[in-house]
Every structure is written in C-alpha cells, then in structure tokens.
Design an enzyme around this catalytic site. Structure first.
Site, mmCIF file in Angstrom:
data_model
loop_
_atom_site.group_PDB
_atom_site.id
_atom_site.type_symbol
_atom_site.label_atom_id
_atom_site.label_comp_id
_atom_site.label_asym_id
_atom_site.label_seq_id
_atom_site.Cartn_x
_atom_site.Cartn_y
_atom_site.Cartn_z
ATOM 1 N N ASP A 1 17.903 -88.226 -69.750
ATOM 2 C CA ASP A 1 18.953 -88.703 -68.849
ATOM 3 C C ASP A 1 18.234 -89.111 -67.561
ATOM 4 O OD1 ASP A 1 20.944 -89.056 -67.007
ATOM 5 O OD2 ASP A 1 21.919 -87.116 -67.318
ATOM 6 N N TRP B 1 23.581 -81.210 -64.416
ATOM 7 C CA TRP B 1 23.861 -82.236 -65.437
ATOM 8 C C TRP B 1 23.176 -81.911 -66.756
ATOM 9 C CZ3 TRP B 1 28.050 -84.488 -64.450
ATOM 10 C CH2 TRP B 1 28.422 -84.754 -63.124
ATOM 11 N N LYS C 1 23.853 -95.662 -59.443
ATOM 12 C CA LYS C 1 22.876 -95.143 -58.466
ATOM 13 C C LYS C 1 21.815 -96.223 -58.207
ATOM 14 C CE LYS C 1 24.029 -90.748 -60.464
ATOM 15 N NZ LYS C 1 24.793 -90.073 -59.409
HETATM 16 N N1 PMP Z 1 23.634 -87.303 -65.322
HETATM 17 C C1 PMP Z 1 23.167 -87.299 -64.062
HETATM 18 C C2 PMP Z 1 21.713 -87.051 -63.812
HETATM 19 C C3 PMP Z 1 24.049 -87.535 -62.997
HETATM 20 O O1 PMP Z 1 23.576 -87.528 -61.739
HETATM 21 C C4 PMP Z 1 25.416 -87.794 -63.276
HETATM 22 C C5 PMP Z 1 26.423 -88.106 -62.201
HETATM 23 N N2 PMP Z 1 26.062 -87.993 -60.930
HETATM 24 C C6 PMP Z 1 25.850 -87.755 -64.600
HETATM 25 C C7 PMP Z 1 24.926 -87.512 -65.600
HETATM 26 C C8 PMP Z 1 27.296 -87.910 -64.950
HETATM 27 O O2 PMP Z 1 27.694 -89.225 -64.913
HETATM 28 P P1 PMP Z 1 29.221 -89.615 -65.124
HETATM 29 O O3 PMP Z 1 29.970 -89.200 -63.903
HETATM 30 O O4 PMP Z 1 29.160 -91.104 -65.282
HETATM 31 O O5 PMP Z 1 29.703 -88.924 -66.351
#
Ligand code: PMP
Length: 361
Positions: A173, A105, A197
């Site tokens: 994030d 991510w 989450k």
């Molecule tokens: N950042 C992290 C740390 C994640 O775990 C995730 C999704 N699991 C995301 C961003 C992406 O989120 P989204 O699917 O809502 O774009």
C-alpha cells in the site's frame, strides 16, 4: 495570502495539488483542449479519454521504472477496496495471507483480510504505539499466498525507505508516498495508492500489478472484483472517474517534468527543516524513532498539551491549515506531499518560532 490566494495546505488527503495542475484542470472543465467539450462530459470509451488513459499508464510505468510485465489499472473504492480485493483475489483455502503491521492502515488492511481467510501478522509495532517500524519478517511461513505491507504510515509518521525483496508475492500500500522518491518498485508484485495525496483528486485509485500475478487471481470472481477483470477491460469495465483520472494525468506530467530525483531531494529538505525545528523548539516533541521518520507525514505534539489547540488556531491566523493529527491520535500531523514547497515549510517553521516567542514561560 500567497499570490494564488490559496492557504498553505498541510492536509493529509485529499491534499494540496500543484497550482498549475489546478489551473489546467479548471480550464479543462470549461473547454478541454479546445474541443468544445468539458472534461466532465466526454465519453469514457471515446478517443479523447482513451488517450488520457494510455498516457497516464505510460507515465506511471516511466516514473516507477517498470516495464510491460506490469499492468497499470485505474480503479475506484479507495484504499479500503484494495484491502478487500487483495485477499479476495489472491488468498485461497489452505493458504495464509501474511501482513506487516506498522500502523492504522496496515491494521485496517489486516482487519479487512480477516473476512476472507487465514491471516498471519508476521511483525507489528502496535505494542509500542507504532512509534517505530516493526522488524521486517525474517521468515515467511509455508503456504503464504502473499506478504502485504504499508510503505508509509500516514497516521504515525513512519516510512519504509527501501522495498525489500521477498520470496512470495509482495504487495504494498503506497497510498501516502508513491512517487515521493526513487524506489525499487520492481520488488513489488502489486502496489496500489489512493489518488488523493501524491496523485490527484479522491475517486481514483492506482493499482500496478505484475501480469504474472494476474494468472493467480482466484477464479469465479465477478469482473468488478477481479484484478484480471479490470485488466482485461483496460480500466473501463464500468464508467471510470474521468475527471479524477485526467487530473491525475496532469499531476503525473508535473511529476515527470520535475523529476523524481529532484522531488526526492526536496522532500528530504522539507522533512529535515521541520524535524530540526521540532527538535530545537522546546514547545514541540516528536516521539517517532528518528531512523524511521517519514518524509511525507510529520507527526508530533506540543510539550504542553494545553498549547495544541492554541497552535492550530495560531497557524490558521497565519494562513496555514490542515495540521491537526488524525482523529485517532490527535496532536499535529503536517503532510509534506510532493506539491508542498520548501517555501511552505519555511513559513511553517517561522510560525513555530513566532509561537515559541509568544509562549515563552
Ligand atoms: N492506506 C493509506 C496508507 C492511507 O493513508 C489511507 C487514507 N489516508 C488509506 C489506505 C485509506 O484510503 P481510503 O480512505 O481511500 O479508503
């Protein structure tokens, strides 16, 4: 089946929510607080929803130990929208956007930032398959607009336990570990987390931003793409996901009632129980460096690859679901977000031991 007829759900997100939250949310769908209205059908600018918004923002501040120098925003578009909005709002021509690359991510946040301007990756553990955290950057280049990092690496199972202080605006994030432990949130100038989450249902994204940083938002952005625009409109610039925010409020109340310290200590217990069993049980291996292991996402594999599918199937028979690793890496990932109980983990450990006995060579 357990008393509530639900499986033990170790999915990474959308993830398990506390059962009491599910009960209250379902009651609110039928009749919200005896108003004679479903929560799905209340106006987003009316008092009922304004009260929900206000309480949720207050609770976020309390749980993070932050003051009124921060703005709490509910937004949409998930993590990837934040990957776009951060550089769009804070990176100007002639500046650098700095990133720490600690996993899938983080790398995706970097890929999105590349659409907007000059990006510099200050440290990365990619070469080592993200099996550990990279070193924290020792110096920040001149002209850096902000430094972005990911507190918990959902797919590789590593986690920064501390939030360092930084000489430029620090953006985090926190999607997969917000509210999981006591932390120095005030070291961040902006942090965000998808709801699905530790907060609530998918569809809402929590953004917490220092009011000072809002003054640095690039001018000329349409309000929907501007943090300042959302702050000015009090999170109701357009129709927000009312139900997702309400359910998030229910989880925030549950989180407060339980207390962050208790949550943190349970999360440590759950993670140690599982890591200890992985270490003890010859059928399983964990390649993540011990010091960096996440309390939220435990990523591991089978010593003998041919047993992986068999173990997943065995878990399903024993009422456990959601343990497959991310599609990009395979193997297993057990997500131990706040709603997962110690008893859930003990059940998994017992099932790992049964599986060991069944597969003794
Ligand atoms: N950042 C992290 C740390 C994640 O775990 C995730 C999704 N699991 C995301 C961003 C992406 O989120 P989204 O699917 O809502 O774009």
């Amino acid at each position: 089946m357990r008393e509530n007829n639900l499986k033990i759900n170790f999915n990474p997100g959308p993830a398990a929510l506390p059962y009491v939250v599910l009960q209250e949310a379902s009651e609110a769908i039928l009749n919200y607080n005896n108003t004679g209205l479903s929560i799905l059908s209340i106006p987003h600018r009316g008092k009922l929803f304004t009260d929900i918004l206000e309480e949720s923002k207050q609770l976020v501040k309390e749980l993070c130990g932050i003051g009124d120098d921060y703005e709490v925003l509910w937004m949409q578009g998930g993590g990837r929208m934040q990957f776009c909005m951060v550089p769009m709002n804070f990176l100007s021509q002639g500046q650098i956007a700095a990133y720490v690359d600690s996993g899938y991510w983080s790398a995706d946040a970097i890929a999105h930032a590349n659409y907007y301007g000059d990006v510099k990756v200050l440290s990365s553990s990619q070469q080592d398959n993200y099996r550990h955290l990279p070193a924290w950057p020792s110096g920040i280049p001149a002209g850096t607009a902000y430094l972005h990092f990911t507190t918990n690496n959902t797919i590789y199972g590593t986690q920064w336990k501390d939030i360092p202080s930084c000489t430029v605006p620090l953006i985090a994030d926190m999607s997969s570990d917000i509210f999981s432990m006591r932390r120095k949130y005030t070291n961040c100038d902006l942090f965000y987390a998808v709801a699905q989450k530790n907060i609530g249902p998918a569809g809402a994204t929590l953004v917490v931003v220092k009011k000072d940083l809002l003054h640095k938002v690039n001018p000329g952005l349409p309000p929907m793409l501007s943090y300042a625009g959302h702050a000015k409109a009090g999170s109701v610039l357009n129709t927000p996901p009312v139900f997702a925010i309400y359910t998030s409020l229910l989880t925030l109340r549950w989180t407060k009632e339980k207390g962050i310290d208790n949550i943190e200590s349970e999360n440590k217990t759950k993670a140690s129980l599982l890591y200890e069993e992985i270490e003890r049980n010859d059928l399983f291996v964990c390649n993540v460096h011990e010091a960096d292991r996440s309390t939220m996402n435990v990523c591991f594999g089978a010593a003998n690859k041919t047993l992986e599918k068999k173990f997943i199937d065995y878990c399903e028979q024993r009422n456990i679901t959601g343990i497959e690793g991310h599609r990009s890496v395979g193997a297993f990932r057990v997500s131990l977000y706040n709603a997962i109980t110690v008893a859930d983990v003990l059940h998994l450990v017992a099932v790992m031991q049964e599986f060991e006995n069944l597969n003794k060579s």
